[in-house]
Design a protein around this motif. Structure first.
Motif, short mmCIF file in Angstrom:
data_model
loop_
_atom_site.label_atom_id
_atom_site.label_comp_id
_atom_site.label_asym_id
_atom_site.label_seq_id
_atom_site.Cartn_x
_atom_site.Cartn_y
_atom_site.Cartn_z
N LYS A 7 0.83 -1.20 0.00
CA LYS A 7 0.00 0.00 0.00
C LYS A 7 0.87 1.25 0.00
CE LYS A 7 -3.77 2.28 2.49
NZ LYS A 7 -4.68 2.22 3.67
N GLU A 8 1.94 1.24 0.80
CA GLU A 8 2.84 2.39 0.84
C GLU A 8 3.54 2.58 -0.49
OE1 GLU A 8 4.28 2.55 5.52
OE2 GLU A 8 5.15 1.04 4.19
N LYS A 9 3.96 1.48 -1.13
CA LYS A 9 4.63 1.57 -2.43
C LYS A 9 3.71 2.14 -3.50
CE LYS A 9 7.89 -2.28 -1.83
NZ LYS A 9 8.31 -3.60 -2.36
N VAL A 10 2.46 1.66 -3.50
CA VAL A 10 1.49 2.15 -4.50
C VAL A 10 1.21 3.63 -4.29
CG1 VAL A 10 -0.89 1.95 -5.30
CG2 VAL A 10 0.43 -0.12 -4.85
N PHE A 14 1.91 6.76 -6.99
CA PHE A 14 1.00 7.82 -7.44
C PHE A 14 1.72 9.17 -7.41
CE2 PHE A 14 -2.61 4.90 -6.52
CZ PHE A 14 -3.24 5.01 -7.75
N ALA A 15 2.55 9.38 -6.38
CA ALA A 15 3.31 10.63 -6.31
C ALA A 15 4.32 10.71 -7.45
CB ALA A 15 4.03 10.71 -4.96
N LEU A 16 4.99 9.59 -7.75
CA LEU A 16 5.98 9.57 -8.84
C LEU A 16 5.31 9.76 -10.20
CD1 LEU A 16 8.31 6.63 -7.68
CD2 LEU A 16 8.77 9.09 -7.55
N GLY A 73 21.05 9.08 -2.49
CA GLY A 73 19.66 8.66 -2.45
C GLY A 73 18.80 9.45 -3.41
N ARG A 74 17.60 8.95 -3.70
CA ARG A 74 16.73 9.58 -4.72
C ARG A 74 15.96 10.79 -4.17
NH1 ARG A 74 19.88 6.36 -7.42
NH2 ARG A 74 19.39 4.17 -7.08
N TRP A 182 7.77 14.77 -0.34
CA TRP A 182 8.40 15.17 0.94
C TRP A 182 7.96 14.24 2.07
CZ3 TRP A 182 11.58 19.55 1.89
CH2 TRP A 182 11.89 19.74 3.23
N PHE A 183 6.66 13.95 2.13
CA PHE A 183 6.14 13.17 3.26
C PHE A 183 6.09 11.67 2.99
CE2 PHE A 183 4.36 17.39 4.24
CZ PHE A 183 4.75 17.50 5.57
N MET A 184 5.98 11.26 1.74
CA MET A 184 5.77 9.84 1.45
C MET A 184 7.04 9.09 1.09
SD MET A 184 2.30 9.98 -0.85
CE MET A 184 0.78 10.71 -0.22
N PHE A 185 7.96 9.75 0.38
CA PHE A 185 9.12 9.02 -0.12
C PHE A 185 10.13 8.82 1.00
CE2 PHE A 185 12.76 7.94 -2.71
CZ PHE A 185 12.18 7.26 -3.78
#
Length: 536
Positions: A7-10, A14-16, A73-74, A182-185
């Motif tokens: 779920k976190e990856k998906v 969406f952000a990417l 890092g990315r 900022w918050f998810m990656f």
């Protein structure tokens, strides 16, 4: 990043995808409106620099950030790319002169290069190659969607509002993407043992600048044999030699030469180079047939090329899923490249708008089958620690392929057209000697195939000519259309040959199992790699 839940990856994906769309739509939305914008700002003679500076800065940023993102890092570069691109995009909208626009487009290109490269690489961090194929296909579909929506939306907007809003309208999306990343990656630890290859970065940049400027200007702004073009290629060649010497001894090379000992990397990048050369040939020169030979307006011409993008979107999404299920990719590469060859041959012999649309559909199907494959093969063939530089190198080869392909095909087109026009005049029944010298001189100036691409001007000229000259003018236009059509046949056939070479190279592409884990530093992976024979 494999510790993240699905779920976190998906959610991160969406952000990417939003970041990819933000960068891509801001590039494609201005394509149809840029000539009018430049006309309003003035300085039409510097128009090419608006395009060239973006290509230069984005290409250099792409390859340099690839290695840096492997070290740091990315996430820092995703954020840097979004912020830089937003600043550049905002500033472009404030331009009051052509020189300001060129400078701001350079800033925009830096952000675009960082963002596009890091976005694709970040997908590799999130998913192992087997599952990554599905998401790579989706990312390619997002890029394809922007190429369909952008030009049409840009054309409508520039007709109904101030041109600056073409650049500003999607800035709120950029803010949303910035917050999401900022918050998810997740953060990744810096590899403190690796240093930055400053000298390698410098000479790699000089090599790229020399190549891109040389091939961009050769045959158009300067002759191929001019001292400017020879000088650029010489600088590029010398810089390349110095770069190779530096990279052989560098502790942490910006372009690891060992990567090219891997046949999968070398073959995949070569195919990407040829494929992009052929693709750009189709995109750049098909409108010459639609507008010049068939006399269709520029607005309607966009609808003829649209099927290629639509087919690419559909097939890219499907192929990504198919590869994820089967773990096989070579079959799609082979099928896609040969279908692209068939599409290009159809273009070479098309004789109507219907056939042009059909050739675009066929070419788009082949392109969609291939698009998700070759970045995936490169990423799968290298260690995760080289994911950024490998992805950036793959992007570099595709960019070079497009630039060099356009230059070479453009030179072929110009020389072939000039030769065919001379032959056509020598064998035609058009006789200007019977006219008054002044009128004959005016008509001879109209023997320019580029006139066919400006339908309003063509109709305006025809309406101003005396009635007795109109039949002769019509004969000349028919002859020009015939010359342009036969010239384009040669151009598309050369494009088909390039793509056929790519098809042959696919036979040499080694198919290895797609990894189901990114943990290449595990003992299991080390044992597996040690057991495999070296790829030469």
């Amino acid at each position: 990043m494999e510790q993240l839940t699905q779920k976190e990856k998906v959610t991160i994906m969406f952000a990417l995808m939003a970041a990819m769309f933000f960068a891509a739509i801001n590039q494609t939305i201005v394509s149809s409106a840029m000539p009018r914008i430049i006309a309003l700002l003035g300085g039409m003679e510097y128009y090419s620099w608006v395009l060239t500076i973006f290509m230069l800065t984005s290409t250099i940023a792409t390859i340099l950030v690839g290695k840096l993102s492997d070290i740091y890092g990315r996430k820092p570069f995703l954020l840097m790319g979004i912020i830089t691109f937003m600043i550049g995009t905002f500033l472009v909208g404030t331009s009051t002169s052509i020189f300001q626009m060129i400078a701001y487009r350079g800033v925009q290109g830096i952000g675009a290069g960082i963002l596009m490269s890091t976005t694709i690489t970040a997908v590799g961090d999130l998913f192992a190659p087997r599952e990554r194929a599905k998401w790579t296909g989706v990312m390619m579909a997002v890029f394809g969607f922007s190429s369909v929506l952008g030009p049409t939306l840009g054309g409508v907007m520039v007709d109904h509002m101030a041109w600056k809003w073409l650049f500003w309208i999607f800035l709120p999306l950029g803010l949303v993407v910035l917050v999401m990343i900022w918050f998810m990656f997740p953060k990744s630890a810096r590899k403190t043992s690796e240093s930055i290859d400053y000298w390698g970065s410098l000479f790699l940049s000089i090599t790229i600048i020399g190549l891109l400027l040389g091939f961009s200007w050769a045959g158009s702004k300067y002759d191929w044999s001019s001292y400017q073009i020879i000088g650029l290629f010489t600088i590029s060649a010398v810089s390349l030699v110095i770069l190779l010497l530096i990279e052989r001894k560098a502790k942490s090379p910006v372009l690891p030469l060992s990567m090219f000992k891997n046949s999968i990397v070398t073959v995949s990048n070569s195919i990407g180079f040829l494929m992009n050369a052929g693709m750009m040939g189709a995109m750049i020169y098909l409108p010459f047939f639609v507008q010049g030979v068939e006399g269709v307006s520029a607005t309607k011409s966009g609808f003829v090329t649209m099927p290629m993008s639509i087919m690419m979107i559909i097939l890219s999404s499907l192929v990504g899923r198919w590869i994820s299920k089967s773990g096989k990719y070579k079959r799609y590469a082979m099928t896609g490249t040969i279908i692209m060859v068939a599409g290009m041959i159809m273009m070479a012999f098309m004789s109507s708008i219907v056939m042009a649309v059909a050739s675009m559909c066929v070419f788009g199907i082949g392109l969609g089958l291939c698009m998700p494959v070759f970045t995936l093969t490169v990423q799968n063939a290298v260690a995760p620690s080289q994911l950024g530089v490998a992805t950036a190198t793959s992007t570099l080869f595709r960019n070079l392929g497009g630039t060099i392909g356009i230059a070479v095909l453009g030179s072929v087109m110009n020389s072939t057209m000039s030769h065919k026009l001379e032959n056509a005049m020598a064998t035609s029944e058009i006789d200007l000697s019977k006219l008054e010298p002044e009128k004959a001189g005016e008509l001879s100036k109209l023997l320019d195939p580029q006139l066919l691409l400006n339908q309003p001007k063509l109709l305006e000229l025809q309406s101003t000519l005396p009635d007795q000259i109109k039949p002769l003018f019509t004969q000349m236009i028919d002859m020009l259309r015939s010359v342009l059509s036969s010239t384009l046949t040669i151009v598309f056939l050369i494009g088909a040959i390039l793509l056929f070479v790519a098809f042959v190279l696919v036979f040499f592409l080694k198919e290895i199992p797609l990894r189901t884990s990114n943990a290449a530093n595990s003992e299991q992976e080390k044992t597996k790699e040690a057991a495999q024979p070296e790829v030469n």
